[in-house]
Design an enzyme around this catalytic site. Sequence first.
Site, short mmCIF file in Angstrom:
data_model
loop_
_atom_site.label_atom_id
_atom_site.label_comp_id
_atom_site.label_asym_id
_atom_site.label_seq_id
_atom_site.Cartn_x
_atom_site.Cartn_y
_atom_site.Cartn_z
N ASP A 37 0.86 -1.20 0.00
CA ASP A 37 0.00 0.00 0.00
C ASP A 37 0.89 1.24 0.00
O ASP A 37 2.03 1.21 0.47
CB ASP A 37 -0.91 0.02 1.24
CG ASP A 37 -2.14 0.91 1.03
OD1 ASP A 37 -3.26 0.35 0.97
OD2 ASP A 37 -2.00 2.15 0.90
N ILE A 91 1.69 -0.25 -6.78
CA ILE A 91 1.60 -1.60 -7.34
C ILE A 91 2.14 -1.63 -8.77
O ILE A 91 2.85 -2.56 -9.16
CB ILE A 91 0.14 -2.10 -7.25
CG1 ILE A 91 -0.15 -2.43 -5.79
CG2 ILE A 91 -0.12 -3.28 -8.17
CD1 ILE A 91 -1.58 -2.63 -5.42
N GLU A 92 1.83 -0.57 -9.54
CA GLU A 92 2.25 -0.57 -10.94
C GLU A 92 3.77 -0.41 -11.10
O GLU A 92 4.30 -0.56 -12.20
CB GLU A 92 1.48 0.48 -11.76
CG GLU A 92 1.55 1.91 -11.26
CD GLU A 92 0.53 2.25 -10.17
OE1 GLU A 92 0.31 1.43 -9.27
OE2 GLU A 92 0.00 3.37 -10.21
N SER A 105 -8.49 -4.89 -2.36
CA SER A 105 -9.57 -3.88 -2.41
C SER A 105 -9.05 -2.71 -3.22
O SER A 105 -8.55 -1.74 -2.67
CB SER A 105 -9.88 -3.34 -1.02
OG SER A 105 -9.99 -4.34 -0.07
N CYS A 119 -11.71 2.60 -4.61
CA CYS A 119 -13.12 2.53 -5.02
C CYS A 119 -13.65 3.83 -5.59
O CYS A 119 -14.71 3.87 -6.20
CB CYS A 119 -13.96 2.12 -3.82
SG CYS A 119 -13.72 3.20 -2.42
N SER A 170 -11.74 0.85 4.91
CA SER A 170 -11.52 -0.58 5.11
C SER A 170 -12.81 -1.38 4.88
O SER A 170 -13.71 -0.92 4.17
CB SER A 170 -10.95 -0.80 6.51
OG SER A 170 -10.51 -2.14 6.64
N1 SAH Z 1 -8.72 -3.18 2.39
C1 SAH Z 1 -7.99 -2.07 2.92
C2 SAH Z 1 -8.35 -0.74 2.34
C3 SAH Z 1 -8.28 -0.59 0.87
S1 SAH Z 1 -8.60 1.07 0.35
C4 SAH Z 1 -8.15 -2.03 4.43
O1 SAH Z 1 -8.64 -2.98 5.01
O2 SAH Z 1 -7.82 -1.02 5.04
C5 SAH Z 1 -7.54 1.20 -1.02
C6 SAH Z 1 -6.09 1.31 -0.65
O3 SAH Z 1 -5.35 1.27 -1.85
C7 SAH Z 1 -5.72 2.61 0.03
O4 SAH Z 1 -5.14 2.33 1.27
C8 SAH Z 1 -4.68 3.25 -0.91
O5 SAH Z 1 -3.60 3.86 -0.24
C9 SAH Z 1 -4.19 2.05 -1.70
N2 SAH Z 1 -3.70 2.34 -3.05
C10 SAH Z 1 -4.32 3.09 -3.99
N3 SAH Z 1 -3.63 3.09 -5.14
C11 SAH Z 1 -2.52 2.33 -4.92
C12 SAH Z 1 -1.42 1.94 -5.75
N4 SAH Z 1 -1.34 2.36 -7.00
N5 SAH Z 1 -0.47 1.15 -5.20
C13 SAH Z 1 -0.57 0.72 -3.93
N6 SAH Z 1 -1.59 1.06 -3.11
C14 SAH Z 1 -2.56 1.83 -3.59
#
Ligand code: SAH
Length: 384
Positions: free
Chosen positions: A34, A57-58, A76, A79, A369
């Site tokens: 993250d 991630i990319e 996740s 969104c 979350s």
């Molecule tokens: N399931 C998680 C929340 C997901 S919300 C929980 O339980 O807390 C989406 C998350 O994706 C966010 O924390 C955001 O920081 C992360 N995110 C968004 N784009 C991203 C990317 N390109 N690379 C890594 N993380 C990313």
Amino acid sequence: MDSLRVLELYSGIGGMHYALKESGIPAQVVTAIDINTTANQVYKHNFPDTPLWNKTIEGITLDEFNKLCFDMIVMSPPCQPFTRIGLQRDIADARTKSFLYILDLLPRLQRLPRFILLENVKGFETSSARVRLVKTLKECGYAFQELMISPISVGIPNSRLRYFLIAKISTEDINTQTSSKILDAFPHLPESDSPEHPTFLSPACQGASQPEEKMEGGHVLFKLETALEAQRKILQNSILSVRQIQEFLEPQKEINMEHYLLPKTLLRYGLVLDIVKPTCRRSVCFTKGYGRYVQGTGSVLQCCMETKIESVFTGLDRCSEEEKLQRLLKLKLRYFTPREVANLMGFPQSFTFPEQIPIIQQYRVLGNSLNVVVVAKLLQLLVS
Ligand code: SAH
């Protein structure tokens, strides 16, 4: 079963990790990824032994992913591109880029993961991102099931209707795949829950648990609420398989009320607040704006039970500003504490925030979350 090696993408504060633990499936998160530094601090605090990459991630190569040798992906993706209140820019939104990257990468992995679980908001099911996801999964030979589930269906008095997809590499059938239809309730799990907290509700009850949906028509009652909305709240409070809010509250004496009472400036929005009492069996979804904005960000709690809510709201629109305020103050409205929000989201007591994270930030990361109990059940369904 051997311990599954799990890759947790978009890990946030570790909702998926807690769900894995709660599911009882032998598993180990081999890496969490993250870019949110606050969320990452919370994650590290609770899972100090899990490798956590603070990277986009990319920016991670196929080779790096291959080296992790994972059997499962839980994720996740952001969104915002899909929310109904957002612009719904879908795959044109820059925040979808990393997800498209994952879809591009998946078929090229040295070894496909056996299981995938994805969580997203309502709205994702009609997106182009979902079309691409389904196409990729089919091409890779996965069987999958999509579901729309709210925590109400596991007896938790909180609406958080979310889209889920569970996928299994199809050497055998996925035991949940009944049709290409998106399910709106859990299909039966192998082991059933205790009778006091039944897990399953009929789709009719599920429907009743979605206050986000606005209904047309009906006249305005004492709040800015149609008769239908008011009726729906009454119906929700009568579903006895859902627990009461009070079971999720902290002991009142341990709460510093000063921190949580709604300030006078926000009480002005009294008519749009979603107010619940400890005996209620419902609350609305907590979002990342909770604690800062009042409209549509989550329910507030009425702490003074002697005041009847009708006596406050009847004719409120005809009161002077000062009188309005005095009436609303009588309810002693407060925010749920972050601990209480975490309870309603199914986080275990072992989950804590590092001391340095301000309350407003705690709400923010919690709002992003997921409901741990719901995801734990989906994982059981997926792996069984
Ligand atoms: N399931 C998680 C929340 C997901 S919300 C929980 O339980 O807390 C989406 C998350 O994706 C966010 O924390 C955001 O920081 C992360 N995110 C968004 N784009 C991203 C990317 N390109 N690379 C890594 N993380 C990313």
